[in-house]
Design a protein around this motif. Sequence first.
Motif, PDB file in Angstrom:
ATOM      1  N   VAL A  49       0.738  -1.160  -0.429  1.00 50.99           N
ATOM      2  CA  VAL A  49      -0.527   0.067   0.103  1.00 50.99           C
ATOM      3  C   VAL A  49       0.512   1.658  -0.226  1.00 50.99           C
ATOM      4  O   VAL A  49       0.318   1.848  -0.943  1.00 50.99           O
ATOM      5  CB  VAL A  49      -1.278   0.319   1.259  1.00 50.99           C
ATOM      6  N   GLY A  50       1.827   1.138   1.163  1.00 53.28           N
ATOM      7  CA  GLY A  50       2.427   2.065   1.052  1.00 53.28           C
ATOM      8  C   GLY A  50       3.489   2.226   2.438  1.00 53.28           C
ATOM      9  O   GLY A  50       3.516   1.463   2.800  1.00 53.28           O
ATOM     10  N   GLY A  51       4.189   3.524   2.368  1.00 54.44           N
ATOM     11  CA  GLY A  51       4.894   3.321   3.938  1.00 54.44           C
ATOM     12  C   GLY A  51       5.168   4.682   3.934  1.00 54.44           C
ATOM     13  O   GLY A  51       5.332   5.912   3.426  1.00 54.44           O
ATOM     14  N   ILE A  52       5.956   4.386   5.460  1.00 52.30           N
ATOM     15  CA  ILE A  52       6.626   5.963   6.111  1.00 52.30           C
ATOM     16  C   ILE A  52       8.040   6.092   6.369  1.00 52.30           C
ATOM     17  O   ILE A  52       7.749   4.559   7.188  1.00 52.30           O
ATOM     18  CB  ILE A  52       5.355   7.301   6.830  1.00 52.30           C
ATOM     19  N   THR A  53       8.296   6.908   6.654  1.00 49.31           N
ATOM     20  CA  THR A  53       9.886   7.105   7.312  1.00 49.31           C
ATOM     21  C   THR A  53      10.363   8.070   8.547  1.00 49.31           C
ATOM     22  O   THR A  53       8.802   8.162   8.749  1.00 49.31           O
ATOM     23  CB  THR A  53      10.674   7.942   6.883  1.00 49.31           C
ATOM     24  N   TRP A  54      10.998   7.165   9.582  1.00 47.40           N
ATOM     25  CA  TRP A  54      10.414   7.574  11.097  1.00 47.40           C
ATOM     26  C   TRP A  54      11.021   8.942  10.925  1.00 47.40           C
ATOM     27  O   TRP A  54      10.334   9.956  11.284  1.00 47.40           O
ATOM     28  CB  TRP A  54      10.423   6.389  11.998  1.00 47.40           C
ATOM     29  N   ILE A  55      12.091   9.541  10.466  1.00 47.77           N
ATOM     30  CA  ILE A  55      12.921  10.275  10.240  1.00 47.77           C
ATOM     31  C   ILE A  55      12.503  11.315   9.526  1.00 47.77           C
ATOM     32  O   ILE A  55      12.693  10.895   8.469  1.00 47.77           O
ATOM     33  CB  ILE A  55      14.592  10.080  11.088  1.00 47.77           C
ATOM     34  N   GLY A  56      11.760  12.104   9.179  1.00 47.62           N
ATOM     35  CA  GLY A  56      11.266  12.472   8.524  1.00 47.62           C
ATOM     36  C   GLY A  56       9.693  12.766   7.733  1.00 47.62           C
ATOM     37  O   GLY A  56       9.159  13.470   7.218  1.00 47.62           O
ATOM     38  N   GLY A  57       9.442  11.423   8.060  1.00 45.53           N
ATOM     39  CA  GLY A  57       8.429  11.350   7.349  1.00 45.53           C
ATOM     40  C   GLY A  57       7.798  10.883   6.446  1.00 45.53           C
ATOM     41  O   GLY A  57       7.031  11.535   5.846  1.00 45.53           O
ATOM     42  N   ALA A  58       8.606  10.940   4.963  1.00 42.96           N
ATOM     43  CA  ALA A  58       8.405  10.951   4.329  1.00 42.96           C
ATOM     44  C   ALA A  58       7.973  10.069   3.381  1.00 42.96           C
ATOM     45  O   ALA A  58       7.751   8.417   3.866  1.00 42.96           O
ATOM     46  CB  ALA A  58       9.781  10.481   2.785  1.00 42.96           C
ATOM     47  N   THR A  59       6.436  10.118   2.819  1.00 47.93           N
ATOM     48  CA  THR A  59       5.935   8.486   2.294  1.00 47.93           C
ATOM     49  C   THR A  59       5.728   8.363   0.921  1.00 47.93           C
ATOM     50  O   THR A  59       6.097   8.788   0.493  1.00 47.93           O
ATOM     51  CB  THR A  59       3.960   9.586   2.415  1.00 47.93           C
ATOM     52  N   PHE A  60       5.047   6.880   1.229  1.00 41.37           N
ATOM     53  CA  PHE A  60       5.649   6.145  -0.660  1.00 41.37           C
ATOM     54  C   PHE A  60       4.158   5.632  -0.760  1.00 41.37           C
ATOM     55  O   PHE A  60       3.679   4.748   0.551  1.00 41.37           O
ATOM     56  CB  PHE A  60       6.558   5.681  -0.605  1.00 41.37           C
ATOM     57  N   TYR A  61       4.240   5.889  -2.114  1.00 41.87           N
ATOM     58  CA  TYR A  61       3.171   4.962  -2.249  1.00 41.87           C
ATOM     59  C   TYR A  61       2.824   4.141  -3.351  1.00 41.87           C
ATOM     60  O   TYR A  61       3.445   4.640  -4.273  1.00 41.87           O
ATOM     61  CB  TYR A  61       0.871   6.005  -1.716  1.00 41.87           C
ATOM     62  N   ALA A  62       1.842   2.976  -3.043  1.00 43.07           N
ATOM     63  CA  ALA A  62       2.070   1.958  -4.193  1.00 43.07           C
ATOM     64  C   ALA A  62       1.241   2.926  -5.477  1.00 43.07           C
ATOM     65  O   ALA A  62       0.219   4.201  -4.821  1.00 43.07           O
ATOM     66  CB  ALA A  62       1.296   0.607  -4.597  1.00 43.07           C
ATOM     67  N   ASP A  63       1.375   3.224  -6.682  1.00 43.22           N
ATOM     68  CA  ASP A  63       0.571   3.837  -7.892  1.00 43.22           C
ATOM     69  C   ASP A  63      -0.997   3.653  -7.699  1.00 43.22           C
ATOM     70  O   ASP A  63      -1.715   4.659  -7.333  1.00 43.22           O
ATOM     71  CB  ASP A  63       0.817   3.536  -8.666  1.00 43.22           C
ATOM     72  N   PRO A  64      -1.429   2.654  -7.099  1.00 45.92           N
ATOM     73  CA  PRO A  64      -3.046   2.961  -7.845  1.00 45.92           C
ATOM     74  C   PRO A  64      -3.346   3.032  -6.475  1.00 45.92           C
ATOM     75  O   PRO A  64      -4.776   2.929  -6.008  1.00 45.92           O
ATOM     76  CB  PRO A  64      -2.854   0.838  -7.166  1.00 45.92           C
ATOM     77  N   MET A  65      -2.671   3.510  -5.086  1.00 49.71           N
ATOM     78  CA  MET A  65      -3.579   3.618  -4.079  1.00 49.71           C
ATOM     79  C   MET A  65      -2.938   5.419  -3.505  1.00 49.71           C
ATOM     80  O   MET A  65      -3.635   5.757  -2.580  1.00 49.71           O
ATOM     81  CB  MET A  65      -2.205   2.919  -2.844  1.00 49.71           C
ATOM     82  N   LYS A  66      -2.097   5.984  -4.552  1.00 48.54           N
ATOM     83  CA  LYS A  66      -1.815   7.380  -4.622  1.00 48.54           C
ATOM     84  C   LYS A  66      -3.544   8.333  -4.674  1.00 48.54           C
ATOM     85  O   LYS A  66      -4.745   8.177  -5.702  1.00 48.54           O
ATOM     86  CB  LYS A  66      -1.220   7.878  -4.999  1.00 48.54           C
ATOM     87  N   GLY A  67      -3.887   9.074  -3.685  1.00 54.30           N
ATOM     88  CA  GLY A  67      -5.157   9.648  -3.478  1.00 54.30           C
ATOM     89  C   GLY A  67      -6.243   9.463  -2.378  1.00 54.30           C
ATOM     90  O   GLY A  67      -6.707  10.140  -1.396  1.00 54.30           O
ATOM     91  N   ARG A  68      -6.278   7.693  -2.390  1.00 51.91           N
ATOM     92  CA  ARG A  68      -7.331   7.752  -1.630  1.00 51.91           C
ATOM     93  C   ARG A  68      -7.130   7.542  -0.145  1.00 51.91           C
ATOM     94  O   ARG A  68      -7.578   7.521   1.406  1.00 51.91           O
ATOM     95  CB  ARG A  68      -8.290   6.950  -1.718  1.00 51.91           C
ATOM     96  N   PHE A  69      -5.125   6.686  -0.249  1.00 49.29           N
ATOM     97  CA  PHE A  69      -4.597   6.291   1.156  1.00 49.29           C
ATOM     98  C   PHE A  69      -3.705   7.668   1.382  1.00 49.29           C
ATOM     99  O   PHE A  69      -3.172   7.551   1.224  1.00 49.29           O
ATOM    100  CB  PHE A  69      -3.970   5.079   0.937  1.00 49.29           C
ATOM    101  N   THR A  70      -3.668   7.742   2.777  1.00 54.13           N
ATOM    102  CA  THR A  70      -3.087   8.499   3.679  1.00 54.13           C
ATOM    103  C   THR A  70      -2.856   8.033   4.745  1.00 54.13           C
ATOM    104  O   THR A  70      -2.915   7.718   6.060  1.00 54.13           O
ATOM    105  CB  THR A  70      -3.859   9.822   4.148  1.00 54.13           C
ATOM    106  N   ILE A  71      -0.929   7.940   4.671  1.00 52.38           N
ATOM    107  CA  ILE A  71      -0.122   6.928   6.207  1.00 52.38           C
ATOM    108  C   ILE A  71       0.956   8.327   6.818  1.00 52.38           C
ATOM    109  O   ILE A  71       0.697   9.833   5.884  1.00 52.38           O
ATOM    110  CB  ILE A  71       1.191   6.178   5.913  1.00 52.38           C
ATOM    111  N   SER A  72       0.721   8.342   7.816  1.00 56.34           N
ATOM    112  CA  SER A  72       1.215   8.971   9.097  1.00 56.34           C
ATOM    113  C   SER A  72       1.784   9.003   9.862  1.00 56.34           C
ATOM    114  O   SER A  72       1.092   7.308  10.111  1.00 56.34           O
ATOM    115  CB  SER A  72      -0.047  10.147   9.020  1.00 56.34           C
ATOM    116  N   ARG A  73       2.302   9.229  10.600  1.00 53.63           N
ATOM    117  CA  ARG A  73       2.421   9.257  12.269  1.00 53.63           C
ATOM    118  C   ARG A  73       2.950   9.464  13.169  1.00 53.63           C
ATOM    119  O   ARG A  73       3.245  10.810  13.274  1.00 53.63           O
ATOM    120  CB  ARG A  73       4.099   7.576  11.396  1.00 53.63           C
ATOM    121  N   ASP A  74       3.029   8.672  14.688  1.00 57.77           N
ATOM    122  CA  ASP A  74       3.146  10.297  15.701  1.00 57.77           C
ATOM    123  C   ASP A  74       4.644   8.852  16.379  1.00 57.77           C
ATOM    124  O   ASP A  74       4.683   7.723  17.067  1.00 57.77           O
ATOM    125  CB  ASP A  74       2.473   9.816  16.623  1.00 57.77           C
ATOM    126  N   ASN A  75       6.180  10.042  15.912  1.00 61.53           N
ATOM    127  CA  ASN A  75       6.863   8.639  17.031  1.00 61.53           C
ATOM    128  C   ASN A  75       6.733   8.854  18.095  1.00 61.53           C
ATOM    129  O   ASN A  75       7.448   8.332  19.131  1.00 61.53           O
ATOM    130  CB  ASN A  75       8.584   9.838  16.237  1.00 61.53           C
TER     131      ASN A  75
END
Length: 124
Positions: A48-74
Motif C-alpha cells: 500500500v505504502g509506507g513512511i519513514t520515522w525520520i522526516g515522515g517521507a511517504t511512499f505509495y503504490a501507484d494504485p493507492m495514491k489519492g485515497r490512502f494517507t499514511i502518517s506517524r506519531d514518533n
Amino acid sequence: QVQLVESGGGSVQAGGSLRLSCAVSGRTSSDYGMGWFRQAPGKEREFVGGITWIGGATFYADPMKGRFTISRDNAKNTVYLQIDSLTTDDTAVYYCAPARRGVIDAHIDNYDYWGQGTQVTVSS
C-alpha cells in the motif's frame, strides 16, 4: 524483538473512511520506517505504502495514491493508514511491517516482521 499491533479495522459501507493504526514496540535505531500492506482473499499480499520515522517521507503504490494517507506519531511509536472513499475492492486484511533495510518498497522480502493484521470489510 519488535511487536506490532494493528487496529482500527471493521465493517464499513462503500464511500466511508477508516483509520488504521499500527503500534510498534521494540523499535531499534536501524528501523528506517514502516510499510503498510494488504491481502485480499485469494490474492497475494499487496504493498500500500509506507513512511519513514525520520522526516515522515511517504511512499505509495501507484494504485493507492489519492485515497490512502499514511502518517506517524514518533512519540507514540505508531503509524496510521487513513483510507477514504472505501470501495469493496479495499476489503482485505491490512498489515504493517517495519522497514529495516533502508528502503520502503513493495518487495515482501525486505520486511522481516509482521503484525497479526486488521480486517477491513467494505460492503456495497
